[in-house]
Scaffold this active site. Structure first.
Site, short mmCIF file in Angstrom:
data_model
loop_
_atom_site.label_atom_id
_atom_site.label_comp_id
_atom_site.label_asym_id
_atom_site.label_seq_id
_atom_site.Cartn_x
_atom_site.Cartn_y
_atom_site.Cartn_z
N GLU A 1 18.87 23.98 -8.27
CA GLU A 1 19.68 23.01 -9.00
C GLU A 1 20.68 23.78 -9.86
O GLU A 1 20.54 25.00 -10.07
CB GLU A 1 18.80 22.11 -9.87
CG GLU A 1 19.58 20.97 -10.50
CD GLU A 1 18.72 19.77 -10.91
OE1 GLU A 1 17.50 19.80 -10.72
OE2 GLU A 1 19.31 18.81 -11.45
N ASP B 1 21.58 15.94 -11.39
CA ASP B 1 21.45 14.49 -11.60
C ASP B 1 22.59 14.02 -12.50
O ASP B 1 23.41 14.82 -12.94
CB ASP B 1 20.09 14.16 -12.22
CG ASP B 1 19.91 14.79 -13.60
OD1 ASP B 1 20.42 15.90 -13.82
OD2 ASP B 1 19.27 14.16 -14.47
N ASP C 1 18.19 28.44 -0.42
CA ASP C 1 19.49 27.83 -0.67
C ASP C 1 19.62 26.54 0.12
O ASP C 1 20.32 26.46 1.12
CB ASP C 1 20.61 28.82 -0.31
CG ASP C 1 22.00 28.21 -0.56
OD1 ASP C 1 22.09 27.28 -1.38
OD2 ASP C 1 22.97 28.68 0.06
N HIS D 1 21.36 22.00 -5.38
CA HIS D 1 20.83 20.66 -5.62
C HIS D 1 21.77 19.99 -6.62
O HIS D 1 21.59 20.12 -7.84
CB HIS D 1 19.40 20.77 -6.17
CG HIS D 1 18.73 19.46 -6.44
ND1 HIS D 1 17.93 18.82 -5.53
CD2 HIS D 1 18.75 18.66 -7.53
CE1 HIS D 1 17.48 17.69 -6.05
NE2 HIS D 1 17.96 17.57 -7.27
O1 9MR Z 1 15.61 23.03 -16.91
C1 9MR Z 1 14.42 22.29 -16.91
C2 9MR Z 1 13.27 23.23 -16.63
O2 9MR Z 1 13.14 24.16 -17.68
C3 9MR Z 1 11.99 22.45 -16.44
O3 9MR Z 1 10.96 23.32 -16.02
C4 9MR Z 1 12.20 21.36 -15.39
C5 9MR Z 1 10.96 20.51 -15.16
O4 9MR Z 1 10.64 19.78 -16.28
O5 9MR Z 1 13.27 20.52 -15.78
C6 9MR Z 1 14.49 21.19 -15.87
O6 9MR Z 1 15.47 20.29 -16.27
C7 9MR Z 1 15.91 19.33 -15.34
C8 9MR Z 1 15.91 18.00 -16.07
O7 9MR Z 1 14.59 17.61 -16.34
C9 9MR Z 1 16.65 16.90 -15.34
N1 9MR Z 1 17.96 17.32 -14.96
C10 9MR Z 1 17.96 18.53 -14.16
C11 9MR Z 1 17.35 19.66 -14.94
C12 9MR Z 1 17.49 20.99 -14.20
O8 9MR Z 1 16.64 21.14 -13.12
#
Ligand code: 9MR
Ligand code: ZN
Length: 584
Positions: free
Chosen positions: A560, A194, A551, A506
């Site tokens: 991601e 994002d 993937d 992602h």
């Molecule tokens: O890295 C984060 C992971 O530990 C959490 O379980 C998850 C759900 O809350 O969120 C991940 O962080 C994301 C963030 O909220 C928004 N940007 C992308 C991040 C990576 O997936």
């Protein structure tokens, strides 16, 4: 040099398409003087031959046993000392090429750092970014979020999970003074797939990079072809400063730090310059404030020889943030406004962040008040081998063990060192329990499991730096091997690197730029069997944890990328690359 050629291979869902190869390797190869571990997934005879076909080593009657996390039957083979060259391992009717080179991980180490450059919220010029260039992005004026949460209708409330309702009971942090005029903030890295920017995760990333540079300068290239290359400052510090300059703008008028700068919804899969949604400065948080204080205090030490004015700016901002923290000692987790639906990064505990901040301020100023504060928080921290966005005690440990050293005194040095060494044994046990040597417990494949592997790698590297233990070093190396292909899916998690690499992360730019190959040098979060979307469950069924991975772009919870997954991998890769440089 661009890695923009799409390789034909992609990962296939278990049970579909061609079976995966029997022999699993680090797809970027091995270094002559370090262990060379491969994993075979079938019992039998294996033979290693050199480029002339001559037998180098024979592994007769290899027996396999079950690896719990993947369900595979595996055996790990150590290829032993080998001169640089091309080799082939043959067995069970298959062969796999294995390369030994003097500096096998140089390119990927550089690429992982350069990966952060591609995350810059800025114009990326062709001369640095090649086909991944794009115009300036997120250039609008950010507003402070001041909307109170709307009342939640009873029928909606009934559907909200209990833990979320509990979060909603925490009061929103009060805004400070009059609403500031909307302003443009510059720079910073897009967090992940994002385009949000988050202070805590950014601070943690900064720390991984600055400690990588402090401990393994020879592992960090100064020739990354970023805009600042050649300015007399090491490139890893140039890249990190891009985030720090943004972080300095995230301090509120009273010293606290905004938790994040994001829009109120994730944008669709468009290029960053096309994402013109309003950006908001969220409410502040204690974790973000302490993390920023720590990262800025650390930066003040690192950058002082290069730019004293910048170092002073970092330190005074950190001190102002610390003042706010001491005036707000009560614990309060970040409370996200209901309608600000970007990443949450909620963290119920802030003593580890305050501990890290106090350590860094003591290192930066030498004032005993900070040492006393660090000692106070130290009594409450336990997870000294963790280095992620939620649990930062490990970063405090880095400061104590490698910067403060004896100046930390009995508690912050002697006691902490013993506690740290004890805890890092656990990481080694996890590696030993895994057939692939992966430092992720079989029942702990979470969102971003790569962080668990790399956090443990960092801990084991720190252990080996303190004790000289080779078993710790070798177990850490297995985590780099894991990331680069020595795993249950035969996949390299780093875009652009390896024979069978992640192709569909992602990651908005990788999807939207119309270029086949994803942006290079970004590491995927990897398998996750905890929070999988129901679509994943439908696709994968009851699959073992270490194979809960697809993937495809859709799956944020498995594929991601994130800045703070790149950075512990940079720490790990830079360490091993530095050993190769020294061995030259
Ligand atoms: O890295 C984060 C992971 O530990 C959490 O379980 C998850 C759900 O809350 O969120 C991940 O962080 C994301 C963030 O909220 C928004 N940007 C992308 C991040 C990576 O997936
Ligand atoms: Zn941007």
């Amino acid at each position: 040099m661009m890695e923009n050629e799409k390789k034909p291979l992609r990962w296939q869902e278990p049970g579909k398409g061609e079976p995966l190869p029997v022999i699993r390797v680090n797809q970027l190869g091995y270094a002559p003087n370090l262990p060379k571990k491969v994993v075979v997934t079938a019992a039998g005879d294996y033979v290693l031959t050199d480029a002339n076909g001559a037998e180098v080593k024979h592994f007769p009657k290899v027996e396999t046993k079950e690896d719990v996390a993947s369900g595979d039957s595996v055996a790990m083979l150590e290829l032993g000392e080998l001169q640089p060259g091309k080799y082939t391992l043959t067995g069970c009717g298959e062969s796999r090429a294995i390369e030994v080179t003097e500096r096998p991980w140089q390119a990927v180490t550089d690429a992982l750092i350069k990966g952060l450059y591609y995350q810059r919220c800025d114009e990326l010029l062709e001369e640095h970014a090649g086909v991944y260039k794009h115009p300036a992005c997120h250039t609008g004026l950010a507003e402070e979020w001041r909307k109170p949460d709307p009342p939640i209708p009873e029928d909606v409330r009934a559907q909200i999970p209990a833990h979320f309702l509990k979060m909603l009971e925490i009061p929103l942090e009060e805004p400070y003074g009059e609403a500031p005029a909307p302003r443009r903030l510059k720079g910073g890295w897009h967090d992940a797939g994002d385009y949000g920017k988050y202070v805590g995760p950014g601070a943690v990333t900064v720390a991984h990079l600055l400690y990588a540079w402090k401990l393994f300068p020879q592992g960090c290239s100064d020739d990354l072809n970023i805009p600042e290359t050649g300015n007399g400052v090491p490139d890893i510090l140039n890249e990190t400063r891009f985030e720090l300059e943004w972080m300095l703008q995230m301090q509120r008028g009273d010293g606290a730090f905004y938790h994040k700068l994001t829009s109120d919804h994730f944008p669709p899969f468009i290029m960053p310059e096309d994402d013109t949604q309003q950006e908001y400065l969220s409410p502040i948080s204690r974790t973000a404030t302490a993390d920023a204080v720590a990262a800025l205090a650390l930066a003040s030490r690192v950058y002082r020889p290069y730019d004293a004015e910048f170092a002073d700016r970092c330190l005074s901002t950190a001190l102002f943030g610390w003042k706010w923290l001491t005036e707000h000692p009560e614990r309060r987790p970040y409370r996200n406004p209901f309608e600000l639906q970007s990443g949450f990064y909620g963290d119920g505990e802030d003593h580890d962040e305050r501990f890290w901040a106090a350590c860094e301020l003591y290192a930066a100023t030498g004032e005993t008040a900070y040492r006393e504060a660090a000692e106070g928080f130290y009594r409450e921290v336990r997870k000294l081998t963790q280095f992620g966005w939620a649990e930062v005690s490990g970063l405090g440990a880095l400061c104590c063990l490698f910067d403060l050293k004896e100046n930390g005194g009995e508690l912050l040095y002697d006691d902490l060192k013993q506690a740290f060494l004890r805890r890092s044994e656990w990481a080694l046990l996890v590696v030993k329990a895994s057939g692939y040597g992966t430092a992720i417990p079989a029942n702990d494949y979470v969102w971003g499991s790569i962080l668990t592997s790399m956090s443990n790698a960092m801990a084991m590297i720190m252990n080996t730096l303190l004790t000289g233990r080779e078993d710790m070093r070798d177990a850490a190396l297995l985590q780099l091997d894991y990331a680069l292909g020595l795993n249950a899916m035969d996949i390299s998690f780093v875009t652009g690197y390896g024979e069978r690499q992640v192709m569909f992360p992602h990651h908005r730019p990788s999807e939207a730029d119309g270029i086949e190959a994803p942006v290079p040098g970004l590491i995927s979060g990897g398998p996750n069997n905890k929070m999988n979307y129901s679509t994943v469950k439908n696709r994968l069924g009851d699959i073992p944890a270490a194979k809960s991975f697809i993937d495809e772009t859709d799956f944020a919870d498995m594929n991601e990328i994130a800045i703070y997954w790149n950075s512990p991998t940079i720490f790990t890769a830079a360490y091993f690359h530095s050993l190769c440089v020294k061995n030259d």
